[in-house]
Design a protein around this motif. Structure first.
Motif, PDB file in Angstrom:
ATOM      1  N   PHE A 243       0.836  -1.201   0.000  1.00 29.48           N
ATOM      2  CA  PHE A 243       0.000   0.000   0.000  1.00 29.48           C
ATOM      3  C   PHE A 243       0.871   1.251   0.000  1.00 29.48           C
ATOM      4  CE2 PHE A 243      -2.466  -3.328   2.068  1.00 29.48           C
ATOM      5  CZ  PHE A 243      -3.689  -3.246   1.411  1.00 29.48           C
ATOM      6  N   THR A 244       0.529   2.199  -0.851  1.00 28.57           N
ATOM      7  CA  THR A 244       1.176   3.504  -0.861  1.00 28.57           C
ATOM      8  C   THR A 244       0.143   4.567  -0.523  1.00 28.57           C
ATOM      9  OG1 THR A 244       0.819   3.709  -3.261  1.00 28.57           O
ATOM     10  CG2 THR A 244       2.919   2.796  -2.517  1.00 28.57           C
ATOM     11  N   PHE A 245       0.604   5.824  -0.381  1.00 32.41           N
ATOM     12  CA  PHE A 245      -0.324   6.881   0.006  1.00 32.41           C
ATOM     13  C   PHE A 245      -1.185   7.319  -1.174  1.00 32.41           C
ATOM     14  CE2 PHE A 245      -1.583  11.302   0.531  1.00 32.41           C
ATOM     15  CZ  PHE A 245      -2.216  11.231   1.762  1.00 32.41           C
ATOM     16  N   GLY A 246      -2.447   7.569  -0.889  1.00 30.50           N
ATOM     17  CA  GLY A 246      -3.383   8.121  -1.862  1.00 30.50           C
ATOM     18  C   GLY A 246      -4.455   8.898  -1.124  1.00 30.50           C
ATOM     19  N   ARG A 247      -4.998   9.916  -1.758  1.00 32.77           N
ATOM     20  CA  ARG A 247      -6.002  10.754  -1.082  1.00 32.77           C
ATOM     21  C   ARG A 247      -7.277   9.992  -0.784  1.00 32.77           C
ATOM     22  NH1 ARG A 247      -3.144  14.462   1.351  1.00 32.77           N
ATOM     23  NH2 ARG A 247      -1.623  15.403  -0.090  1.00 32.77           N
ATOM     24  N   GLU A 248      -7.587   8.999  -1.588  1.00 30.56           N
ATOM     25  CA  GLU A 248      -8.772   8.174  -1.392  1.00 30.56           C
ATOM     26  C   GLU A 248      -8.371   6.704  -1.495  1.00 30.56           C
ATOM     27  OE1 GLU A 248     -11.686   9.264  -0.534  1.00 30.56           O
ATOM     28  OE2 GLU A 248     -11.243  11.408  -0.773  1.00 30.56           O
ATOM     29  N   PRO A 249      -9.030   5.815  -0.741  1.00 27.80           N
ATOM     30  CA  PRO A 249      -8.716   4.387  -0.847  1.00 27.80           C
ATOM     31  C   PRO A 249      -8.993   3.872  -2.251  1.00 27.80           C
ATOM     32  CG  PRO A 249     -10.024   4.837   1.125  1.00 27.80           C
ATOM     33  CD  PRO A 249     -10.048   6.086   0.302  1.00 27.80           C
ATOM     34  N   SER A 250      -8.101   3.054  -2.759  1.00 27.97           N
ATOM     35  CA  SER A 250      -8.247   2.555  -4.121  1.00 27.97           C
ATOM     36  C   SER A 250      -9.193   1.364  -4.211  1.00 27.97           C
ATOM     37  CB  SER A 250      -6.873   2.154  -4.678  1.00 27.97           C
ATOM     38  OG  SER A 250      -6.267   1.166  -3.857  1.00 27.97           O
ATOM     39  N   ASP A 251      -9.447   0.679  -3.092  1.00 30.79           N
ATOM     40  CA  ASP A 251     -10.389  -0.433  -3.097  1.00 30.79           C
ATOM     41  C   ASP A 251     -10.871  -0.687  -1.670  1.00 30.79           C
ATOM     42  OD1 ASP A 251      -8.388  -1.978  -1.767  1.00 30.79           O
ATOM     43  OD2 ASP A 251      -7.556  -2.618  -3.693  1.00 30.79           O
ATOM     44  N   ALA A 252     -11.738  -1.667  -1.504  1.00 27.33           N
ATOM     45  CA  ALA A 252     -12.344  -1.938  -0.199  1.00 27.33           C
ATOM     46  C   ALA A 252     -11.316  -2.408   0.819  1.00 27.33           C
ATOM     47  CB  ALA A 252     -13.454  -2.977  -0.346  1.00 27.33           C
ATOM     48  N   VAL A 253     -10.358  -3.214   0.384  1.00 26.48           N
ATOM     49  CA  VAL A 253      -9.328  -3.695   1.311  1.00 26.48           C
ATOM     50  C   VAL A 253      -8.474  -2.528   1.788  1.00 26.48           C
ATOM     51  CG1 VAL A 253      -7.289  -5.159   1.534  1.00 26.48           C
ATOM     52  CG2 VAL A 253      -9.299  -6.013   0.334  1.00 26.48           C
ATOM     53  N   ALA A 254      -8.118  -1.639   0.860  1.00 25.81           N
ATOM     54  CA  ALA A 254      -7.336  -0.465   1.244  1.00 25.81           C
ATOM     55  C   ALA A 254      -8.108   0.390   2.238  1.00 25.81           C
ATOM     56  CB  ALA A 254      -6.972   0.351   0.005  1.00 25.81           C
ATOM     57  N   ALA A 255      -9.400   0.563   2.019  1.00 26.45           N
ATOM     58  CA  ALA A 255     -10.214   1.383   2.914  1.00 26.45           C
ATOM     59  C   ALA A 255     -10.256   0.779   4.318  1.00 26.45           C
ATOM     60  CB  ALA A 255     -11.629   1.525   2.353  1.00 26.45           C
ATOM     61  N   ALA A 256     -10.450  -0.537   4.394  1.00 26.57           N
ATOM     62  CA  ALA A 256     -10.512  -1.197   5.698  1.00 26.57           C
ATOM     63  C   ALA A 256      -9.157  -1.148   6.395  1.00 26.57           C
ATOM     64  CB  ALA A 256     -10.969  -2.645   5.529  1.00 26.57           C
ATOM     65  N   THR A 257      -8.087  -1.305   5.636  1.00 24.07           N
ATOM     66  CA  THR A 257      -6.747  -1.278   6.211  1.00 24.07           C
ATOM     67  C   THR A 257      -6.395   0.125   6.698  1.00 24.07           C
ATOM     68  OG1 THR A 257      -6.101  -3.045   4.670  1.00 24.07           O
ATOM     69  CG2 THR A 257      -4.341  -1.900   5.812  1.00 24.07           C
ATOM     70  N   VAL A 258      -6.793   1.136   5.949  1.00 22.61           N
ATOM     71  CA  VAL A 258      -6.558   2.528   6.353  1.00 22.61           C
ATOM     72  C   VAL A 258      -7.212   2.803   7.700  1.00 22.61           C
ATOM     73  CG1 VAL A 258      -7.226   4.913   5.866  1.00 22.61           C
ATOM     74  CG2 VAL A 258      -6.168   3.532   4.085  1.00 22.61           C
ATOM     75  N   ARG A 259      -8.480   2.406   7.848  1.00 27.50           N
ATOM     76  CA  ARG A 259      -9.188   2.665   9.104  1.00 27.50           C
ATOM     77  C   ARG A 259      -8.452   2.038  10.284  1.00 27.50           C
ATOM     78  NH1 ARG A 259     -13.760   1.895   5.739  1.00 27.50           N
ATOM     79  NH2 ARG A 259     -13.867  -0.325   6.288  1.00 27.50           N
ATOM     80  N   LEU A 260      -8.000   0.824  10.108  1.00 26.69           N
ATOM     81  CA  LEU A 260      -7.335   0.104  11.188  1.00 26.69           C
ATOM     82  C   LEU A 260      -5.974   0.717  11.519  1.00 26.69           C
ATOM     83  CD1 LEU A 260      -7.721  -2.600  12.873  1.00 26.69           C
ATOM     84  CD2 LEU A 260      -6.138  -3.593  11.234  1.00 26.69           C
ATOM     85  N   GLU A 261      -5.148   0.934  10.511  1.00 19.42           N
ATOM     86  CA  GLU A 261      -3.795   1.423  10.755  1.00 19.42           C
ATOM     87  C   GLU A 261      -3.783   2.871  11.233  1.00 19.42           C
ATOM     88  OE1 GLU A 261      -1.610  -0.602  11.026  1.00 19.42           O
ATOM     89  OE2 GLU A 261      -1.950  -2.284   9.652  1.00 19.42           O
TER      90      GLU A 261
END
Length: 380
Positions: A243-261
C-alpha cells in the motif's frame, strides 16, 4: 523627579548591575526560544540557547530533553542519548525522551563497535524467543555504515511494546512484524554493497507514529517499508498487500486497512507530548509531498512484480489510501501487509518459521530489484 533621577543613574551606569539580572532570560525562557528555533530547523541557534540554559540550570529536565532532540537532529546520536537519559532521570514522566532513548539505544553506538544497550525485557508471545535470536544474529553483523550501499532502506516493524497490534491464531501482529523485519534485514545484510539497512526497532518496544515517520529523515532513507500483518474485517483481505499513500482508498481492502492502521497511528502518537511528536516531526520532516508518493508507487510496482511466485502467500496488486504514517514519512514509503491475520490461510502460513523466512527472502529479492534498478526507478 524620581523618574528623571532613575534615567540619569541608568545612563551613568550606576544601576546597570541591578537592572541586567532582571532582564536576563531564565533557563525555561531560553528553552522556549530554543524550541522555537528547533521548530524552524535552526539547530545552531537552538544549541547555543540550550548551552546557555544548561549553564544556568543543569538540572532542568526540559533543557536536557531539548538538548537530546537537538543533538539527534544534528546527527550526534551519542550526545542525544546522553541528554535524553539525563532528562528521564530528572523527570521519569518524560515519556518522549524515554522513547527516543530506547530507540537510539537499540543499536550499537557509532565509535564503539559491538556496544549496544541492554535489550528490553521480552513480552510474552509465540515468537518472542525467535525474535530475540534473530535480533542477536542481525546485530552480530554490525550496524549499517555510511557508504555500505547506494540504496538506503529503513524497515519499520509495526506496533510493539504496549501496542501488540492484531491478535490471530495465537500470534501477535507486533511479533510477526518484528520477526519478518529482522529476517529481512539479516538477509539484506549479505548484500551490503547494494543496500544499507536500518530498522526503527529491533526489540519489543513502544514507538509512536510520529517517531516512526521522523526516523526516515534521520536515516535519510531512500525507501521505507512499514511491515504489518493486520486483522482486517474484509473478506477480500488475503495475501501480501503493498500500500502507498493516496487521497482516497483505491479499493475496499485499502479502505478497511486505512481505518485500522490510522487508528493505531493515532493511539501511538498520543503520548508524544509537547516536547515529542510535534517538535520532532516538524524539525525532521522535509516536506515529502507528491514526489515521494509517486516514487513509492513505482517501487511498489517493482516489488509486486518481483515477489511473484517466490512468496509463500499470494501477492495482491499494489493499492493506495490515506495512511497517516505514509503521508507523514519523509521518504518514499510502502506499508506492507505481510499477510492478514484475519484470514485463516494467511495466519497458518505466518505461524510457521520456515514460511516466514521464505516470505522474508521474497521481500529481500523484491527490495534488491528496486535497489538494482537504482534510485532512478523511484525518482520522478
Amino acid at each position: 523627579m524620581r523618574r528623571g533621577l532613575f534615567a540619569w543613574l541608568l545612563a551613568a551606569g550606576l544601576l546597570w548591575g541591578a537592572v541586567v539580572p532582571a532582564l536576563a532570560d531564565t533557563a525555561d525562557e531560553l528553552a522556549g526560544q530554543a524550541q522555537d528555533a528547533l521548530s524552524a530547523g535552526n539547530t545552531d541557534k537552538a544549541l547555543a540557547l540550550l548551552t546557555e540554559a544548561q549553564a544556568k540550570d543543569p538540572r532542568n529536565h526540559r533543557v536536557q530533553a531539548l538538548l537530546g532532540r537537538t543533538f539527534l537532529q544534528r546527527g550526534d546520536v551519542r550526545a542525544a542519548l546522553e541528554h535524553c537519559n539525563q532528562a528521564v532521570r530528572l523527570n521519569p514522566e518524560d515519556t518522549s525522551s524515554r522513547i527516543l532513548a530506547e530507540t537510539i539505544g537499540q543499536f550499537p553506538l557509532p565509535g564503539r563497535p559491538g556496544r549496544e544497550a541492554a535489550p528490553a525485557p521480552p513480552r510474552p508471545g509465540a515468537l518472542a524467543g525467535e525474535a530475540r535470536a534473530e535480533r542477536q544474529a542481525l546485530l552480530a553483523r554490525g550496524p549499517s555504515r555510511e557508504g555500505q550501499g547506494p540504496f538506503r532502506l529503513l524497515i519499520d516493524p509495526g506496533h510493539g511494546g504496549v501496542d501488540a497490534g492484531a491478535p490471530g491464531s495465537g500470534l501477535r501482529e507486533s511479533d510477526v512484524a518484528l520477526d519478518i523485519a529482522l529476517r529481512l534485514a539479516r538477509t539484506l545484510a549479505g548484500h551490503g554493497e547494494t543496500v544499507a539497512v536500518n530498522l526503527t526497532r529491533t526489540a519489543d518496544v513502544t514507538l509512536p507514529g510520529w517517531a516512526r515517520a521522523s526516523l526516515a529523515a534521520f536515516y535519510d532513507a531512500d525507501l521505507v517499508l512499514a511491515l504489518h500483518a493486520a486483522r482486517v474485517p474484509e473478506p477480500a483481505a488475503v495475501g501480501v498487500g503493498l500500500f502507498t499513500f493516496g487521497r482516497e482508498p483505491s479499493d475496499a481492502v485499502a479502505a478497511a486497512t486505512v481505518r485500522l492502521e490510522n487508528a493505531a497511528h493515532e493511539t501511538r502518537g498520543q503520548s508524544s507530548g509537547r516536547l515529542g511528536g510535534q517538535l520532532f516531526h516538524a524539525a525532521a520532516r522535509r516536506a515529502a509531498g507528491a514526489a515521494d508518493t509517486a516514487q513509492a508507487a513505482r517501487a511498489a510496482g517493482i516489488m509486486a512484480a518481483s515477489l511473484g511466485q517466490a512468496s509463500p502467500l499470494p501477492v495482491r496488486p499494489p493499492a493506495s489510501g490515506p495512511f497517516r504514517l505514509l503521508d507523514e514519512t519523509d521518504a518514499p514509503a510502502i506499508l506492507v501487509e505481510a499477510g492478514f491475520l484475519s484470514n485463516p490461510a494467511d495466519a497458518s502460513v505466518l505461524a510457521v518459521a520456515e514460511k516466514r523466512q521464505a516470505l522474508a527472502d521474497a521481500l529481500a529479492r523484491a527490495v534488491l530489484a528496486v535497489a538494482t534498478a537504482g534510485r532512478s526507478a523511484v525518482s520522478p
